[in-house]
Write a protein that holds these residues in place. Structure first.
Motif, PDB file in Angstrom:
ATOM      1  N   GLN A  84      32.247 -69.150   0.158  1.00  0.00           N
ATOM      2  CA  GLN A  84      31.674 -68.316   1.882  1.00  0.00           C
ATOM      3  C   GLN A  84      31.242 -67.273   1.623  1.00  0.00           C
ATOM      4  OE1 GLN A  84      34.643 -67.864   5.329  1.00  0.00           O
ATOM      5  NE2 GLN A  84      32.400 -67.098   6.710  1.00  0.00           N
ATOM      6  N   VAL A  85      29.830 -67.536   2.274  1.00  0.00           N
ATOM      7  CA  VAL A  85      28.872 -66.536   2.228  1.00  0.00           C
ATOM      8  C   VAL A  85      29.367 -65.162   2.733  1.00  0.00           C
ATOM      9  CG1 VAL A  85      26.031 -65.021   2.561  1.00  0.00           C
ATOM     10  CG2 VAL A  85      27.000 -67.540   1.208  1.00  0.00           C
ATOM     11  N   VAL A  86      29.859 -63.612   2.746  1.00  0.00           N
ATOM     12  CA  VAL A  86      29.978 -62.643   3.828  1.00  0.00           C
ATOM     13  C   VAL A  86      29.505 -61.592   3.956  1.00  0.00           C
ATOM     14  CG1 VAL A  86      33.036 -63.729   3.702  1.00  0.00           C
ATOM     15  CG2 VAL A  86      32.098 -62.548   1.620  1.00  0.00           C
ATOM     16  N   ALA A  87      29.882 -60.573   4.426  1.00  0.00           N
ATOM     17  CA  ALA A  87      29.395 -59.645   3.880  1.00  0.00           C
ATOM     18  C   ALA A  87      30.403 -58.845   4.043  1.00  0.00           C
ATOM     19  CB  ALA A  87      28.636 -58.995   5.564  1.00  0.00           C
ATOM     20  N   ILE A  88      30.896 -58.135   2.853  1.00  0.00           N
ATOM     21  CA  ILE A  88      31.746 -56.806   2.485  1.00  0.00           C
ATOM     22  C   ILE A  88      30.672 -55.652   3.134  1.00  0.00           C
ATOM     23  CG2 ILE A  88      32.911 -55.795   1.270  1.00  0.00           C
ATOM     24  CD1 ILE A  88      32.315 -58.474  -0.082  1.00  0.00           C
ATOM     25  N   LYS A  89      31.776 -54.605   3.747  1.00  0.00           N
ATOM     26  CA  LYS A  89      31.931 -52.961   3.916  1.00  0.00           C
ATOM     27  C   LYS A  89      32.043 -52.265   2.773  1.00  0.00           C
ATOM     28  CE  LYS A  89      30.945 -50.287   7.501  1.00  0.00           C
ATOM     29  NZ  LYS A  89      30.962 -49.432   9.222  1.00  0.00           N
ATOM     30  N   VAL A  90      31.720 -51.533   2.418  1.00  0.00           N
ATOM     31  CA  VAL A  90      32.783 -50.731   1.233  1.00  0.00           C
ATOM     32  C   VAL A  90      31.977 -48.975   1.782  1.00  0.00           C
ATOM     33  CG1 VAL A  90      33.254 -49.874  -0.896  1.00  0.00           C
ATOM     34  CG2 VAL A  90      32.099 -52.215  -0.767  1.00  0.00           C
ATOM     35  N   ILE A  91      33.465 -48.037   1.622  1.00  0.00           N
ATOM     36  CA  ILE A  91      33.786 -47.222   2.142  1.00  0.00           C
ATOM     37  C   ILE A  91      33.068 -46.589   1.345  1.00  0.00           C
ATOM     38  CG2 ILE A  91      35.048 -44.664   2.704  1.00  0.00           C
ATOM     39  CD1 ILE A  91      36.609 -46.448   4.064  1.00  0.00           C
ATOM     40  N   LYS A  92      32.088 -45.310   1.084  1.00  0.00           N
ATOM     41  CA  LYS A  92      31.552 -44.421   0.545  1.00  0.00           C
ATOM     42  C   LYS A  92      32.549 -43.300  -0.210  1.00  0.00           C
ATOM     43  CE  LYS A  92      26.852 -43.699   1.858  1.00  0.00           C
ATOM     44  NZ  LYS A  92      25.475 -43.356   3.342  1.00  0.00           N
ATOM     45  N   TYR A  93      31.974 -43.165  -1.846  1.00  0.00           N
ATOM     46  CA  TYR A  93      33.696 -42.182  -1.916  1.00  0.00           C
ATOM     47  C   TYR A  93      32.502 -41.530  -3.181  1.00  0.00           C
ATOM     48  CZ  TYR A  93      33.718 -44.969  -6.585  1.00  0.00           C
ATOM     49  OH  TYR A  93      33.569 -45.965  -7.785  1.00  0.00           O
ATOM     50  N   THR A  94      33.112 -40.562  -3.607  1.00  0.00           N
ATOM     51  CA  THR A  94      32.982 -39.522  -4.938  1.00  0.00           C
ATOM     52  C   THR A  94      33.753 -39.654  -5.475  1.00  0.00           C
ATOM     53  OG1 THR A  94      31.967 -38.737  -2.995  1.00  0.00           O
ATOM     54  CG2 THR A  94      32.316 -37.365  -5.109  1.00  0.00           C
ATOM     55  N   ASN A  95      33.808 -39.704  -7.155  1.00  0.00           N
ATOM     56  CA  ASN A  95      34.086 -39.626  -8.891  1.00  0.00           C
ATOM     57  C   ASN A  95      35.888 -40.347  -8.631  1.00  0.00           C
ATOM     58  OD1 ASN A  95      31.641 -38.111  -8.992  1.00  0.00           O
ATOM     59  ND2 ASN A  95      32.968 -36.218  -8.718  1.00  0.00           N
ATOM     60  N   GLY A  96      36.065 -41.411  -7.601  1.00  0.00           N
ATOM     61  CA  GLY A  96      36.807 -42.298  -8.262  1.00  0.00           C
ATOM     62  C   GLY A  96      37.292 -42.254  -6.873  1.00  0.00           C
ATOM     63  N   SER A  97      37.956 -41.101  -6.614  1.00  0.00           N
ATOM     64  CA  SER A  97      39.060 -40.434  -6.086  1.00  0.00           C
ATOM     65  C   SER A  97      38.405 -39.996  -4.342  1.00  0.00           C
ATOM     66  CB  SER A  97      39.493 -39.461  -6.058  1.00  0.00           C
ATOM     67  OG  SER A  97      38.633 -38.338  -6.179  1.00  0.00           O
ATOM     68  N   TYR A  98      38.743 -39.709  -2.991  1.00  0.00           N
ATOM     69  CA  TYR A  98      38.864 -39.774  -1.991  1.00  0.00           C
ATOM     70  C   TYR A  98      38.506 -38.440  -1.838  1.00  0.00           C
ATOM     71  CZ  TYR A  98      38.203 -44.866  -1.586  1.00  0.00           C
ATOM     72  OH  TYR A  98      38.463 -45.945  -1.202  1.00  0.00           O
ATOM     73  N   SER A  99      37.703 -37.314  -1.355  1.00  0.00           N
ATOM     74  CA  SER A  99      38.400 -36.368  -0.675  1.00  0.00           C
ATOM     75  C   SER A  99      38.857 -36.158   0.788  1.00  0.00           C
ATOM     76  CB  SER A  99      36.697 -35.747  -0.839  1.00  0.00           C
ATOM     77  OG  SER A  99      36.028 -36.266   0.546  1.00  0.00           O
ATOM     78  N   ASN A 100      39.033 -34.881   0.903  1.00  0.00           N
ATOM     79  CA  ASN A 100      39.757 -34.886   2.521  1.00  0.00           C
ATOM     80  C   ASN A 100      38.453 -35.578   3.442  1.00  0.00           C
ATOM     81  OD1 ASN A 100      41.718 -33.681   1.675  1.00  0.00           O
ATOM     82  ND2 ASN A 100      40.911 -31.119   2.456  1.00  0.00           N
ATOM     83  N   PHE A 101      37.323 -34.868   3.396  1.00  0.00           N
ATOM     84  CA  PHE A 101      36.351 -36.140   4.207  1.00  0.00           C
ATOM     85  C   PHE A 101      36.527 -36.716   4.083  1.00  0.00           C
ATOM     86  CE2 PHE A 101      32.179 -37.206   4.991  1.00  0.00           C
ATOM     87  CZ  PHE A 101      31.948 -36.830   6.359  1.00  0.00           C
ATOM     88  N   GLU A 102      35.711 -37.451   3.085  1.00  0.00           N
ATOM     89  CA  GLU A 102      36.328 -39.365   3.263  1.00  0.00           C
ATOM     90  C   GLU A 102      37.900 -39.484   3.525  1.00  0.00           C
ATOM     91  OE1 GLU A 102      35.467 -38.929  -1.172  1.00  0.00           O
ATOM     92  OE2 GLU A 102      33.422 -39.484  -0.710  1.00  0.00           O
ATOM     93  N   ASN A 103      38.812 -39.392   3.282  1.00  0.00           N
ATOM     94  CA  ASN A 103      39.918 -39.628   3.464  1.00  0.00           C
ATOM     95  C   ASN A 103      39.868 -39.689   5.394  1.00  0.00           C
ATOM     96  OD1 ASN A 103      41.382 -39.509   1.790  1.00  0.00           O
ATOM     97  ND2 ASN A 103      42.262 -37.599   1.615  1.00  0.00           N
ATOM     98  N   LYS A 104      39.423 -38.790   5.556  1.00  0.00           N
ATOM     99  CA  LYS A 104      38.747 -39.041   7.459  1.00  0.00           C
ATOM    100  C   LYS A 104      38.194 -40.535   7.871  1.00  0.00           C
ATOM    101  CE  LYS A 104      38.562 -34.386   8.613  1.00  0.00           C
ATOM    102  NZ  LYS A 104      38.327 -32.531   9.469  1.00  0.00           N
ATOM    103  N   GLN A 105      37.092 -40.436   7.223  1.00  0.00           N
ATOM    104  CA  GLN A 105      36.071 -41.887   7.125  1.00  0.00           C
ATOM    105  C   GLN A 105      36.895 -42.891   6.919  1.00  0.00           C
ATOM    106  OE1 GLN A 105      33.636 -40.826   8.502  1.00  0.00           O
ATOM    107  NE2 GLN A 105      34.406 -39.037   7.685  1.00  0.00           N
ATOM    108  N   ILE A 106      38.320 -42.669   6.063  1.00  0.00           N
ATOM    109  CA  ILE A 106      38.818 -43.878   5.972  1.00  0.00           C
ATOM    110  C   ILE A 106      39.725 -43.966   7.560  1.00  0.00           C
ATOM    111  CG2 ILE A 106      40.815 -44.879   4.581  1.00  0.00           C
ATOM    112  CD1 ILE A 106      39.987 -43.444   2.645  1.00  0.00           C
ATOM    113  N   THR A 107      40.596 -42.960   8.311  1.00  0.00           N
ATOM    114  CA  THR A 107      40.933 -43.563   9.045  1.00  0.00           C
ATOM    115  C   THR A 107      40.076 -44.131  10.512  1.00  0.00           C
ATOM    116  OG1 THR A 107      41.837 -41.382   8.549  1.00  0.00           O
ATOM    117  CG2 THR A 107      42.068 -41.977  10.807  1.00  0.00           C
ATOM    118  N   LYS A 108      38.470 -43.713  10.509  1.00  0.00           N
ATOM    119  CA  LYS A 108      37.647 -43.788  11.250  1.00  0.00           C
ATOM    120  C   LYS A 108      37.380 -45.684  10.759  1.00  0.00           C
ATOM    121  CE  LYS A 108      35.319 -39.498  11.970  1.00  0.00           C
ATOM    122  NZ  LYS A 108      34.323 -39.267  11.940  1.00  0.00           N
TER     123      LYS A 108
END
Length: 309
Positions: A38-62
């Motif tokens: 099946q064709v799907v749409a995949i949403k991926v969170i932006k990240y930096t250097n293979g690890s999540y910053s505190n800012f990105e952790n907040k985005q994971i929560t959202k």
């Protein structure tokens, strides 16, 4: 240039293809579910250097909140979430149904003039979807033509509302800020389609979605955005001004104009809060008397279309 995410995305049941959209916190790709093809749409969170910053952790929560919201909704005019997971490289992702169609924004640009039957059919479906999410206690907060897809796979056109990334339950008071002079940095949503209270950083209600719906309906009727500016500041001034949104006389003098005046009132205290009532009123109207006037209007200058932010 090859998108790095498509190279790094490794999962035993999904393959990424080309990027089809991008927001502040995530990218959306066309993909394939290996187990079904099946064709799907995949949403991926932006990240930096293979690890999540505190800012990105907040985005994971959202991001998790968005998925949680979507799982609470089941409606034919709202995009479905199919799956979520983490890749072998620790990328957070969610899988949505893939919508074969075009955005309402592109549809307006392509058609130049929408027929009244088109407008009634499409905007009634949007209202129906709003009734559904509002009954679930959810506010979309980012309703705009670019977040509405139109499919034409059968005899009728069918819309799907996308992107619940900043949506919230009504029992959560978010985006309240004291610095009113810096509202663009603090606000959520798209300025040209957001309600004044949303742009001021005040708590939002169902009235916010109805205001956005009114702006989109007016754009469908006239062929041009209701709020146009050369900069974000110009758009904010128009939205935050106490002046009413301009409604052309041929629309304002029709019962449809009464609905538009109600949902587009700048003062949220004077705006209806019940999407079901607006749905009933809209679908009970006789559009015969306005049909010729709307469909014979001069189409708008397409250069204006890129001035809504």
């Amino acid at each position: 240039m090859t998108d790095p995410i498509t190279q790094q995305f490794s999962h035993n049941n999904y393959i990424l293809h080309n990027k089809i959209g991008e927001g502040k916190f995530g990218r959306v790709y066309k993909g394939t579910q290996i187990s079904t093809g099946q064709v799907v749409a995949i949403k991926v969170i932006k990240y930096t250097n293979g690890s999540y910053s505190n800012f990105e952790n907040k985005q994971i929560t959202k991001f998790k909140q968005e998925i949680h919201l979507c799982t609470k909704i089941s409606h034919p005019n709202i995009i479905k979430v199919l799956d979520r997971g983490i890749t072998n490289d620790n990328l957070q992702f969610a899988v949505f149904e893939y919508i074969f169609g075009i955005t309402l924004k592109d549809y307006i640009l392509t058609k130049k003039k929408l027929s009244i039957s088109d407008i009634v059919e499409l905007m009634s479906q949007v209202l129906d979807a709003l009734v559904c999410i509002h009954n679930k206690g959810i506010i979309h907060k980012d309703l705009k033509p670019k977040n509405i897809m139109i499919q034409h796979s059968g005899a009728k056109k069918h819309i799907k509302i996308l992107d619940f990334g900043i949506s919230q339950f009504t029992n959560k008071t978010l985006y309240i800020h004291s610095n009113k002079n810096n509202c663009y940095n603090q606000m959520s949503g798209s300025p040209a389609y957001s309600s004044p209270e949303q742009l001021r950083g005040e708590p939002t209600t169902y009235k916010t979605d109805l205001y956005s719906w009114g702006l989109i309906l007016l754009e469908c009727l006239t062929g041009r955005p209701a709020i146009i500016g050369n900069s974000i500041n110009e758009i904010l001034q128009l939205q935050l001004s106490s002046n009413n949104i301009f409604i052309p006389p041929n629309i304002a003098n029709h019962p449809l104009g009464v609905i538009l005046k109600k949902v587009l009132h700048k003062d949220p205290n004077k705006r209806p809060n019940e999407s079901q009532i607006i749905f009933n009123e809209f679908n009970s109207l006789d559009f015969t008397s306005i049909k010729h006037q709307i469909e014979s209007n001069t189409s708008f200058n397409h250069e204006d279309a890129d001035l809504t932010l």
